[in-house]
Scaffold this motif. Structure first.
Motif, short mmCIF file in Angstrom:
data_model
loop_
_atom_site.label_atom_id
_atom_site.label_comp_id
_atom_site.label_asym_id
_atom_site.label_seq_id
_atom_site.Cartn_x
_atom_site.Cartn_y
_atom_site.Cartn_z
N GLN A 711 35.06 22.02 -0.60
CA GLN A 711 35.37 23.48 -0.53
C GLN A 711 35.97 24.26 -1.72
OE1 GLN A 711 34.18 25.42 2.16
NE2 GLN A 711 33.46 23.32 2.74
N ASP A 712 36.58 23.57 -2.81
CA ASP A 712 37.06 24.19 -4.00
C ASP A 712 35.86 23.93 -5.03
OD1 ASP A 712 39.29 24.89 -2.78
OD2 ASP A 712 40.56 22.88 -3.61
N LEU A 713 34.97 23.25 -5.16
CA LEU A 713 33.93 23.04 -5.90
C LEU A 713 33.21 24.26 -6.29
CD1 LEU A 713 32.67 20.74 -7.67
CD2 LEU A 713 30.92 20.46 -5.89
N GLU A 714 33.42 24.67 -7.61
CA GLU A 714 32.78 26.02 -8.30
C GLU A 714 31.55 25.62 -9.16
OE1 GLU A 714 35.81 28.04 -10.00
OE2 GLU A 714 37.41 28.18 -8.48
N ASN A 715 31.59 24.52 -9.93
CA ASN A 715 30.81 24.14 -10.95
C ASN A 715 30.26 22.68 -10.68
OD1 ASN A 715 29.75 23.53 -13.46
ND2 ASN A 715 30.71 25.19 -14.35
N LEU A 716 29.03 22.85 -10.73
CA LEU A 716 28.28 21.50 -10.39
C LEU A 716 27.13 21.36 -11.36
CD1 LEU A 716 27.64 19.06 -8.79
CD2 LEU A 716 25.97 20.21 -7.28
N SER A 717 27.08 20.20 -12.05
CA SER A 717 26.15 19.96 -13.04
C SER A 717 25.50 18.42 -12.52
CB SER A 717 26.56 19.80 -14.51
OG SER A 717 25.66 19.20 -15.26
N ILE A 718 24.21 18.58 -12.39
CA ILE A 718 23.41 17.34 -12.12
C ILE A 718 22.57 16.80 -13.22
CG2 ILE A 718 21.85 16.31 -10.31
CD1 ILE A 718 23.06 18.13 -8.27
N SER A 719 22.75 15.71 -13.77
CA SER A 719 21.67 15.40 -14.67
C SER A 719 21.00 14.06 -14.35
CB SER A 719 22.32 14.95 -16.25
OG SER A 719 21.73 14.45 -16.97
N CYS A 720 19.39 13.92 -14.71
CA CYS A 720 18.95 12.81 -14.30
C CYS A 720 18.28 12.16 -15.47
CB CYS A 720 17.96 13.11 -13.10
SG CYS A 720 18.50 13.94 -11.58
N PHE A 721 18.72 12.29 -16.62
CA PHE A 721 18.42 11.82 -17.96
C PHE A 721 18.05 10.18 -17.70
CE2 PHE A 721 19.10 9.83 -22.04
CZ PHE A 721 18.27 10.37 -22.56
N ASP A 722 16.91 9.84 -18.22
CA ASP A 722 16.46 8.46 -17.88
C ASP A 722 16.39 8.06 -16.69
OD1 ASP A 722 15.64 6.25 -19.44
OD2 ASP A 722 17.68 5.44 -19.65
N SER A 723 16.13 8.79 -15.73
CA SER A 723 15.80 8.36 -14.38
C SER A 723 14.60 7.70 -14.06
CB SER A 723 15.94 9.35 -13.43
OG SER A 723 14.72 10.38 -13.72
N HIS A 724 14.77 6.79 -12.97
CA HIS A 724 13.74 5.73 -12.64
C HIS A 724 13.23 5.97 -11.12
CE1 HIS A 724 14.09 3.70 -16.55
NE2 HIS A 724 15.66 4.03 -16.38
N PHE A 748 16.98 17.59 -16.52
CA PHE A 748 16.01 16.42 -16.35
C PHE A 748 15.72 16.12 -14.90
CE2 PHE A 748 18.48 15.97 -20.21
CZ PHE A 748 17.44 15.77 -21.28
N TYR A 749 15.46 17.34 -14.07
CA TYR A 749 15.15 16.87 -12.77
C TYR A 749 13.85 16.48 -12.80
CZ TYR A 749 14.34 18.15 -7.76
OH TYR A 749 13.91 17.76 -6.41
N LEU A 769 22.69 30.12 -12.50
CA LEU A 769 21.79 29.01 -12.38
C LEU A 769 21.13 28.56 -13.76
CD1 LEU A 769 20.07 27.08 -10.65
CD2 LEU A 769 18.47 29.11 -10.23
N SER A 770 21.12 27.23 -14.14
CA SER A 770 20.66 26.77 -15.27
C SER A 770 19.72 25.62 -15.02
CB SER A 770 21.54 26.26 -16.38
OG SER A 770 21.05 25.39 -17.30
N ILE A 771 18.31 25.57 -15.34
CA ILE A 771 17.51 24.65 -15.36
C ILE A 771 16.93 24.17 -16.55
CG2 ILE A 771 15.74 23.56 -13.83
CD1 ILE A 771 15.93 25.85 -11.63
N SER A 772 17.03 23.07 -17.03
CA SER A 772 16.58 22.54 -18.41
C SER A 772 15.89 21.05 -18.43
CB SER A 772 17.77 22.67 -19.45
OG SER A 772 18.94 21.60 -18.74
N SER A 773 14.87 21.09 -18.82
CA SER A 773 14.02 19.78 -19.04
C SER A 773 13.62 19.14 -17.76
CB SER A 773 14.95 18.80 -19.57
OG SER A 773 15.35 19.25 -21.13
N GLY A 774 12.87 18.30 -17.79
CA GLY A 774 12.37 17.56 -16.69
C GLY A 774 11.01 18.08 -16.30
#
Length: 850
Positions: A711-724, A748-749, A769-774
């Motif tokens: 409930q306190d989470l304000e900022n979330l970053s998900i990176s899938c760099f070099d995913s398989h 890198f979605y 909202l930020s979406i980059s690469s992928g």
């Protein structure tokens, strides 16, 4: 500053007494008596900084008081350490009566009593030194001392007032030279006294879109008073994307020439103080012609002339007139009401304050920032105006008087934060993250009303930026400040105060804080055994090279709370250095960021159970984190981002229930080793989370709801760099964030279509909202919401998405609150109102369209 030292000590004392350590409990009565005496003095201490400048006796008394408080804090720390030793090695009652323990108890008790008696004497006699009675009473926190009304920057530092003609004049000179096509480099000088806005004018010209398009290359170099020819050339190369480290002077100049050959370039040499032969050598190595230009800002006309500026190309900025002075002040002091003074009783006194600034922008910004943070009551503004008048009577320099007044009016908790900038060299670009972590670690950021430490630390930073005491250098697309610097005149003040209060001294003798840099001397550590903080203060692109004899001394500073050795290379093997650091049991902040080659954290660090912040980011060789980490119950920030060799974090990480920021989290693929993503459910205080996901089996079906209830989470970053593997896409589609998320970044979605939870119903409070690469090509139908629900997103960034297809009218329809958008390297977004969108792109701001 003494009021700040007292506040920090009382906060530590309160927390330590609550822990009920054996030796702290033995001296409880004496500590509580000391606490009472200091609390009674806090009201007087609020004005102590102003009083001591006028009274040498008061200055001496306050210096004595400061040292007494520091000593009491050391005794408190010794009690904590003795209590821990007893807990670890207790062998029954014999331990309690061993000669060393009895000696410690006797000496500490005796000294505490002496300290309390001396402070009581100071309290009882200080009124006689001031020539009048003082009423000592318990200090009550008022509105001015509480945390600010805003948790983010409210004043836009990019606003420029009254300098439009200045910038246009310089731009005209530049374009005129290009039309004439001369073979020389155009040299322009901006000359004037400190605080007049020379750098602001040069920045305005440098950042203009038409200037950016006019030149192939642009370089900004902060020269300052202390520099070397090599440093200037390396700075030029960093502007050109080359981080040269080992080349000599001739090789550096040759590289610069190669980069600029055949190009039209602009160089700004900011804040030049002298010109020997260094500029002639650099200038001779630069390619000529093509309409290239050099702008020099300096306080001295002879400097600009020696650097080749002709009289007709020297610009001398004027003082702001009454209209622009009042306008600049209004834009800052009344920024919450759109820059308009809506309080009729404040206008006259406000103009009186502005008049004392004599048209100097820096002075106006300082008093404007100060008044922004004051209550809008006439008597409060009148009090400030009277103090400003008194300050000017002592110091005719309106800039320094305004800065001194601004410091005097800081809440006590911000004074220590402000003085921390004294450690950094002139024109140093400082990361917000480093200073905020330092403030948390040393207790400068006060904890109030159950707020998180990281939030309070960020509010302290905001308090200094809103007061215009530190300058913004870089922001992210959503307006979050990432780096800052300090104007040289503000730095002059902060150095003077820091030296007076033994916070930091340029001669490094008898002070409580030191900066780690290439010029460190072993004597600096041997003469400062009671250091509280050692902080890396290297400039951007530079690395500290620390000798073994110096590194070994780090472990002897037993009272250290803060140790930041980031961006450093040591002669001493890192394992040996970390062994010494393991003895610093009072450490609350340890940064090993960007230290090489850090492969693992040794067992010697196991005793650092007071750690609140551990930063090992950018340690590319770090392979694992030790299991003892899960016993660091006070840990609030753990940063393992950009650690390319790190496979997972230790199992049991979910026990660190006080974590507020976890960056670079990599879940293990195995249930037997390392931390699974499911453990994140227990980290209910998380405000910031950075996930690195590369395989589908890192998230079991039973773990897809691991973060939805944070409930306190304000900022979330998900990176899938070099995913398989394609199975990761289906897992990501189910990994729904909490509804109250404020800021989301996807990097890198791997999917072609956006995840189904990326919609305004699932994320109704999302602002950025930020979406980059992928591989993202299209948005899922649910992204567009329905007629009753639309996005509340205010800031959007799209970067390096070569396949993404979106229509601007549709996006506008579902993101009606969108105020700023940054798009680059997205060739399919042709309907968007941004030029060159398939390449460097640019920024769209809603106000520009009105």
């Amino acid at each position: 500053m003494v009021d700040a030292i007292v506040s920090v000590f009382l906060e530590k004392l309160l927390n330590t007494l609550a822990e009920e350590g054996r030796y702290v409990t033995k001296f409880r009565d004496q500590f509580e008596k000391l606490q009472t005496e200091l609390q009674l003095m806090q009201c007087f201490l609020k004005d102590a900084d102003r009083l001591k400048r006028k009274n040498h006796t008061i200055r001496k008394i306050l210096a004595d008081l400061r040292e007494l408080i520091y000593e009491a804090e050391d005794i408190l720390a010794d009690c904590q350490l003795q209590s821990r030793e007893d807990n670890q090695f207790s062998q029954g009652w014999l331990t309690c009566i061993s000669p060393p323990k009895l000696h410690f108890k006797y000496q500490s008790g005796k000294r505490l009593k002496e300290i309390t008696e001396k402070i009581t004497y100071i309290k009882q006699n200080i009124s006689s030194f001031l020539g009048g009675p003082l009423l000592f009473q318990p200090y009550v926190i008022n509105a001015q001392d509480q945390m600010p009304r805003w948790s983010s920057q409210v004043y836009d530092h990019t606003q420029v007032v009254g300098l439009e003609a200045d910038t246009q004049k310089i731009k005209d000179w530049i374009f005129e030279a290009a039309r004439e096509g001369g073979q020389d480099i155009l040299a322009i000088g901006v000359v004037g006294m400190g605080g007049l806005g020379k750098t602001t004018i040069a920045q305005k010209v440098f950042n203009e879109r038409e200037i950016e398009q006019h030149f192939d290359r642009r370089m900004w170099v902060s020269v300052s008073q202390t520099f070397s020819e090599e440093q200037i050339m390396r700075s030029m190369l960093r502007n050109l994307g080359d981080a040269s480290v080992g080349d000599d002077r001739n090789e550096l100049l040759k590289k610069i020439n190669q980069y600029l050959l055949g190009k039209r370039y602009l160089i700004v040499m900011d804040d030049v103080w002298n010109e020997d032969v260094w500029w002639q050598r650099i200038c001779e190595g630069l390619p000529k012609g093509n309409g290239s230009c050099i702008i020099i800002t300096t306080r001295f006309e002879k400097v600009s002339r020696k650097m080749g500026v002709k009289e007709v190309r020297i610009h001398r900025p004027k003082f702001l007139n009454k209209y622009y002075s009042w306008l600049l002040f209004r834009k800052i002091a009344f920024t919450t009401s759109g820059g308009e003074c809506i309080y009729p009783d404040l206008e006259d006194v406000g103009k009186e304050i502005v008049e004392k600034c004599k048209g100097l922008p820096l002075a106006i910004k300082a008093v404007g920032g100060m008044m922004l943070c004051k209550a809008t009551y006439y008597h409060e503004w009148r009090r400030i105006a009277d103090h400003f008048r008194d300050e000017l009577a002592e110091n005719d320099n309106s800039v320094m008087a305004s800065l001194q007044l601004s410091y005097d009016e800081l809440p006590s908790y911000l004074k220590s934060c402000f003085l921390s900038f004294s450690l950094y060299p002139e024109d140093c670009v400082i990361t917000k993250e480093q200073v905020v972590h330092w403030w948390i670690g040393e207790g400068f950021a006060p904890l109030r009303s159950g707020r998180s430490s990281t939030a309070v630390g960020e509010d302290c930073f905001t308090g200094l930026t809103n007061r215009c005491l530190i300058e913004v250098v870089d922001k992210t697309y959503n307006g979050t400040i990432s780096t800052c610097k300090m104007h040289d005149m503000v730095r002059d003040l902060v150095l003077k105060i820091a030296e007076d209060d033994a916070f930091y001294k340029t001669n490094s003798i008898n002070c409580r804080h030191l900066g780690i840099n290439n010029n460190m001397d072993r004597k600096q550590l041997t003469t400062n055994q009671k250091l509280r903080g050692l902080v890396s203060t290297t400039k951007v692109g530079e690395v500290n090279k620390i000798e073994s004899s110096i590194a070994k001394k780090f472990g002897e500073c037993r009272y250290l709370r803060v140790l930041d050795i980031s961006k450093s290379i040591f002669e001493l093997p890192l394992t040996s250095l970390l062994y010494h650091i393991g003895s610093l049991q009072l450490l609350t902040y340890l940064s090993l960021s960007n230290t090489h080659p850090l492969i693992e954290l040794p067992a010697s660090l196991e005793k650092l159970t007071d750690l609140q912040i551990l930063d090992v980011s950018y340690c590319q060789n770090l392979k694992s984190l030790p299991h003892y980490l899960i016993r660091f119950k006070k840990l609030k920030v753990l940063d393992v981002s950009h650690c390319g060799s790190l496979e997972y974090l230790p199992k049991g990480l979910g026990r660190l229930s006080n974590l507020e920021a976890l960056l670079g989290f990599r879940p293990t693929r195995s249930s037997n080793h390392g931390c699974r993503i499911g453990e994140l459910r227990n980290l209910t205080r998380l405000r910031m989370l950075g996930l690195h996901l590369t395989h589908g089996d890192e998230v079991e079906d039973s773990e897809v709801n691991a973060i939805v209830n944070l409930q306190d989470l304000e900022n979330l970053s998900i990176s899938c760099f070099d995913s398989h593997g394609s199975d990761l896409i289906s897992k990501l589609d189910k990994l729904c964030p909490p509804q109250q998320l404020h800021d989301l970044s996807l990097k890198f979605y791997p999917g072609k279509v956006s995840p189904t939870w990326l919609n305004p119903m699932a994320l109704p409070m999302l602002k950025y909202l930020s979406i980059s690469s992928g591989n993202l090509a299209n948005m899922h139908q649910i992204f567009w919401g329905d007629n009753s629900v639309v996005w509340k997103v205010e800031g959007l960034m799209l970067e390096s998405l070569s396949d993404l297809e979106l229509q601007w009218p549709m996006l506008q329809q579902v993101m009606q609150s969108l105020g700023i958008m940054n798009v680059s390297w997205c060739p399919e977004l042709v309907s968007f109102p941004i030029d060159d969108i398939g390449f460097r792109g640019g920024v769209w701001i809603k106000e520009d369209q009105s």
